[in-house]
Design a protein around this motif. Structure first.
Motif: not given
Length: 329
Positions: A150-160, A188-192, A196-201, A241-248
């Motif tokens: 059960l996933l929250s509708g606010d989970r990253p990527g749901m808005d896409l 790809e969006l579904a996989a994202f 685990d949204a805490r480790h998107p990298d 998402i993580s700061a590291r993923y933004v940097q990547l």
């Protein structure tokens, strides 16, 4: 590749045929479900369905119904993964998870190779995305696709994901390379989302998802560069998402978040230096651009444009003397 498209509506059928048609064709044949209205009086259903190569999309409205996947229907071999929601909320029940209420902002993620019961007690609208398990597993090999989540509708990527799926469903031309691209991007969006949204990298996301995420981050920087002290952590937190993923994401373009932010600020400042009224102080322009102090602004401006802000302004005011404004790019 050609997408299969279908529009199904009870309003197109004689009243006596509505329940049998939706039960036998849409329910059993297309969705692998036993469908029965909670009350046959006023039974109403309208669905738009599109079948791509490895993705199926169904969207529409329905009056109160019960739907279940029986042991007999499970033998159809459909083990694909469902991502779906119902805007009025609904009840889910299966032997492993028990009774679960799926709220109006919740997303149900589950495999279809098991028995379950759904109760849609109130009329509402739904969007369901069916994903090829093998294709999805290739993108997120470490993710457990066997359980109900059960996933929250606010989970990253749901808005896409869901707006994009509906846009594909409504597209007039969805054939060939375009259909293949749409299928791949939804996967790809579904996989994202499922990772685990805490480790998107660590997500096995494809190029289209990374590009969409980076474009959203760049728009955010464009809107907020003027905030002093804006950091990669601030941006990462807003996008969950993580700061590291933004940097990547920026590193894949051959730059860094810091360089992109600094260049955005400098380009804004350059335009202000050249175009602002003479009485506008350089210090005020530096503050508008998000720089914390004048000395840092002057140093970085000169490194980028080859001269001080004051000199660039003076040069811009006397073009008839042959002065040239440094290029802002």
């Amino acid at each position: 590749m050609t997408a299969g498209r279908m529009h199904i509506a009870t309003s197109d059928l004689p009243e006596r045929d509505r329940v049998p048609y939706m039960r036998d064709f849409y329910g059993r044949t297309m969705m692998g479900l036993e469908i029965a209205p909670i009350t046959e009086a006023g039974f109403d259903m309208e669905m738009n369905v599109m079948l791509l190569d490895r993705v199926g999309i169904a969207c529409g409205r329905v009056s109160p119904i019960k739907a279940n996947r029986t042991q007999g229907l499970v033998r159809d071999g459909n083990g694909n993964i469902l991502l779906g929601y119902y805007d009025a909320g609904f009840g889910h029940s299966d032997p492993r998870s028990g009774d679960v209420w799926i709220g109006r902002r919740d997303i149900l993620a589950m495999p279809l190779d098991r028995c379950f019961d759904w109760t849609f007690a109130a009329p509402g609208t739904t969007t369901a995305i069916h994903l090829d398990r093998q294709a999805l597993s290739a993108l997120i090999p470490r993710y457990d696709l066997d359980g109900m989540n059960l996933l929250s509708g606010d989970r990253p990527g749901m808005d896409l994901l869901f707006p994009y799926a509906r846009a594909i469903l409504n597209a007039r031309d969805m054939t060939g390379a375009l259909a293949a691209l749409a299928s791949r991007q939804i996967l790809e969006l579904a996989a994202f989302i499922l990772s685990d949204a805490r480790h998107p990298d660590e997500v096995g996301a494809g190029d289209s998802l990374r590009a969409a995420r980076l474009a959203a981050i760049k728009r955010d920087v464009t809107d907020s560069f003027h905030v002093p002290g804006l950091s990669v952590r601030d941006i990462a937190a807003r996008h969950r998402i993580s700061a590291r993923y933004v940097q990547l994401l920026f590193e894949q373009e051959g730059t860094t978040f810091t360089e992109y932010l600094q260049n955005t600020r400098l380009e804004f400042a350059f335009a202000r230096v050249v175009n602002a009224a003479d009485r506008t102080r350089i210090l005020d322009i530096a503050m508008e651009a998000g720089f914390a102090d004048l000395s840092t602004f002057n140093r970085r401006f000169r490194r980028r444009y080859g001269d001080t802000p004051s000199a660039v302004r003076a040069n811009a005011r006397r073009p008839y003397l042959g002065g040239q404004i440094p290029h802002s790019g």
